[in-house]
Scaffold this motif. Structure first.
Motif, PDB file in Angstrom:
ATOM      1  N   ARG A  65       0.838  -1.193   0.000  1.00  0.00           N
ATOM      2  CA  ARG A  65       0.000   0.000   0.000  1.00  0.00           C
ATOM      3  C   ARG A  65       0.878   1.249   0.000  1.00  0.00           C
ATOM      4  NH1 ARG A  65      -2.793  -3.725  -0.673  1.00  0.00           N
ATOM      5  NH2 ARG A  65      -4.732  -4.330   0.392  1.00  0.00           N
ATOM      6  N   VAL A  66       0.428   2.291  -0.683  1.00  0.00           N
ATOM      7  CA  VAL A  66       1.058   3.603  -0.668  1.00  0.00           C
ATOM      8  C   VAL A  66       0.005   4.600  -0.210  1.00  0.00           C
ATOM      9  CG1 VAL A  66       2.158   5.413  -2.016  1.00  0.00           C
ATOM     10  CG2 VAL A  66       2.689   3.014  -2.503  1.00  0.00           C
ATOM     11  N   GLY A  92      -2.027   4.202   2.071  1.00  0.00           N
ATOM     12  CA  GLY A  92      -3.246   3.462   2.349  1.00  0.00           C
ATOM     13  C   GLY A  92      -3.965   2.923   1.129  1.00  0.00           C
ATOM     14  N   LYS A  93      -3.428   3.176  -0.063  1.00  0.00           N
ATOM     15  CA  LYS A  93      -4.094   2.737  -1.293  1.00  0.00           C
ATOM     16  C   LYS A  93      -3.231   1.731  -2.044  1.00  0.00           C
ATOM     17  CE  LYS A  93      -6.472   7.185  -1.888  1.00  0.00           C
ATOM     18  NZ  LYS A  93      -6.677   8.347  -2.800  1.00  0.00           N
ATOM     19  N   THR A  94      -3.898   0.886  -2.807  1.00  0.00           N
ATOM     20  CA  THR A  94      -3.167  -0.059  -3.650  1.00  0.00           C
ATOM     21  C   THR A  94      -2.465   0.701  -4.760  1.00  0.00           C
ATOM     22  OG1 THR A  94      -4.804  -1.780  -3.218  1.00  0.00           O
ATOM     23  CG2 THR A  94      -3.368  -2.084  -5.126  1.00  0.00           C
ATOM     24  N   PRO A  95      -1.153   0.572  -4.906  1.00  0.00           N
ATOM     25  CA  PRO A  95      -0.426   1.324  -5.920  1.00  0.00           C
ATOM     26  C   PRO A  95      -0.617   0.729  -7.313  1.00  0.00           C
ATOM     27  CG  PRO A  95       1.081  -0.116  -4.767  1.00  0.00           C
ATOM     28  CD  PRO A  95      -0.260  -0.266  -4.088  1.00  0.00           C
ATOM     29  N   ASP A  96      -0.071   1.422  -8.324  1.00  0.00           N
ATOM     30  CA  ASP A  96      -0.175   0.944  -9.703  1.00  0.00           C
ATOM     31  C   ASP A  96       0.755  -0.230  -9.969  1.00  0.00           C
ATOM     32  OD1 ASP A  96      -2.063   2.846 -10.360  1.00  0.00           O
ATOM     33  OD2 ASP A  96      -0.578   4.316 -11.026  1.00  0.00           O
ATOM     34  N   PHE A  97       1.746  -0.445  -9.116  1.00  0.00           N
ATOM     35  CA  PHE A  97       2.658  -1.565  -9.321  1.00  0.00           C
ATOM     36  C   PHE A  97       2.243  -2.754  -8.462  1.00  0.00           C
ATOM     37  CE2 PHE A  97       4.614   0.853  -5.846  1.00  0.00           C
ATOM     38  CZ  PHE A  97       4.901  -0.147  -4.915  1.00  0.00           C
ATOM     39  N   VAL A  98       2.754  -3.938  -8.841  1.00  0.00           N
ATOM     40  CA  VAL A  98       2.474  -5.144  -8.064  1.00  0.00           C
ATOM     41  C   VAL A  98       3.785  -5.790  -7.642  1.00  0.00           C
ATOM     42  CG1 VAL A  98       0.277  -5.574  -9.222  1.00  0.00           C
ATOM     43  CG2 VAL A  98       2.366  -6.640 -10.108  1.00  0.00           C
ATOM     44  N   LEU A  99       3.715  -6.591  -6.589  1.00  0.00           N
ATOM     45  CA  LEU A  99       4.850  -7.377  -6.140  1.00  0.00           C
ATOM     46  C   LEU A  99       5.016  -8.575  -7.071  1.00  0.00           C
ATOM     47  CD1 LEU A  99       4.118  -7.404  -2.295  1.00  0.00           C
ATOM     48  CD2 LEU A  99       5.338  -5.678  -3.639  1.00  0.00           C
ATOM     49  N   ASP A 100       6.260  -8.877  -7.451  1.00  0.00           N
ATOM     50  CA  ASP A 100       6.510  -9.919  -8.439  1.00  0.00           C
ATOM     51  C   ASP A 100       7.423 -10.987  -7.834  1.00  0.00           C
ATOM     52  OD1 ASP A 100       6.849 -11.322 -10.913  1.00  0.00           O
ATOM     53  OD2 ASP A 100       6.488  -9.479 -12.004  1.00  0.00           O
ATOM     54  N   GLY A 101       8.556 -11.307  -8.489  1.00  0.00           N
ATOM     55  CA  GLY A 101       9.456 -12.348  -7.998  1.00  0.00           C
ATOM     56  C   GLY A 101      10.182 -11.942  -6.732  1.00  0.00           C
TER      57      GLY A 101
END
Length: 326
Positions: free
Chosen positions: A225-226, A228-237
């Protein structure tokens, strides 16, 4: 083919350190979606995959030669991960749709060979749009890997039809976790297993039994979260170092996180200014103190995107990849 080498220095947040971290682009083809880095001690090489080229490609970065060798495999049009097979010098397990396949490759030729199907994890209409994604071996060589449905986390097809699986040559395939969107980063630290479902936007921790390979007591230990919001990027490897810290690639995030799993504190961020899609990371090199990072293009126009990178000066080391026991 000519490859451009680039390097830049970073200062990083979270703690004081006199050394500087350096990120360098390595001689490598420009991948549409580089993924699944695996350091092999025997060959002093980093193996990885370009999932989404005109044909999926297996690649080997040779540390001594500072050169990357790519190959396609006839009759295996899709490869999503690569794991060297125990007691073999030229056979690898790769993910293809929802079937794990054995291929043979000498590490230099432009073509590999399909050998046989090893095992399948899903079948039927419900899973017809699924495919394998990330996979690794646990410390004793058991296969852990999962599936995904779609490449994106937004839109009408955001449906959790994927799963996480384990393969053990004594008992076969075991279903470990369902209701997954995009099965991604995996790593082990002592008696803990860490796992990322990219579109759940969090990092899960499980208790891990090395004797059986079982995982239990799922809990969320980090929320992406950034403000408190879900950011445009995602967690990957993801990978881990010998001190137990986690290193997490961010897709569309321009960075790799260093995270303390005991406190959920972000200790450092290693930023790639001209590369947004960092797909995965793995420690390697003769001393296991180089953090390799795969990246993707998928429409990015920057020349730097899609290449293989190394991060040095981290002041720590990790573990080599474990070969799979079939």
């Amino acid at each position: 083919m000519n490859y451009l080498g680039r390097a830049f220095w970073l200062s990083f947040i979270g703690f004081a350190c006199s050394s500087q971290v350096k990120i360098e682009q390595l001689p490598s083809p420009r991948s549409l979606c580089g993924e699944g880095p695996h350091w092999d001690v025997a060959t002093q090489s980093l193996y990885y995959i370009d999932i989404e080229g005109p044909e999926s490609t297996i690649l080997r970065y040779d540390y001594k030669e500072n050169k990357t060798y790519p190959a396609t495999v006839d009759n295996v049009p899709l490869m999503t991960f690569v794991l060297p097979i125990e007691n073999s010098t030229d056979e690898f397990l790769v993910g293809s749709d929802t079937i794990a396949k054995v291929i043979r490759w000498d590490g230099k030729s432009s073509k590999g060979q399909y050998v046989r199907d090893a095992f399948a994890v899903e079948s039927g209409d419900y899973y017809s749009t699924n495919r394998f994604n990330d996979a690794k071996c646990d410390p004793v060589g058991r296969f852990f890997g999962g599936t995904q449905r779609y490449n994106e986390c937004k839109g009408p097809f955001n449906v959790a039809t994927a799963s996480l699986y384990r393969y053990d040559r004594q008992i076969g395939v075991k279903h470990l976790k369902g209701n997954v969107f995009i099965s991604n980063g995996l790593t082990w630290v002592a008696n803990k297993f860490y796992y990322i479902d990219s579109c759940a936007h969090d990092l899960k921790e499980f208790d891990y039994n090395i004797e059986t390979g079982d995982i239990s007591n799922e809990r969320t230990m980090f929320l992406n979260r950034v403000d408190g919001k879900t950011p445009d990027f995602v967690l990957d490897g993801m990978t881990s170092d010998v001190e137990g810290n986690l290193y997490i690639a961010t897709y569309n995030g321009h960075k790799v996180f260093k995270l303390n799993p005991k406190t959920s504190e972000v200790l450092a961020e290693y930023v790639f200014p001209n590369v947004s899609k960092i797909t995965s990371v793995a420690f390697g090199g003769p001393n296991l103190d180089i953090l390799y990072a795969t990246t993707a293009t998928r429409g990015d126009t920057q020349d730097e995107a899609g290449h293989l990178y190394k991060i040095t000066g981290l002041g720590t080391k990790g573990s080599a990849g474990v070969k799979v026991k079939l």
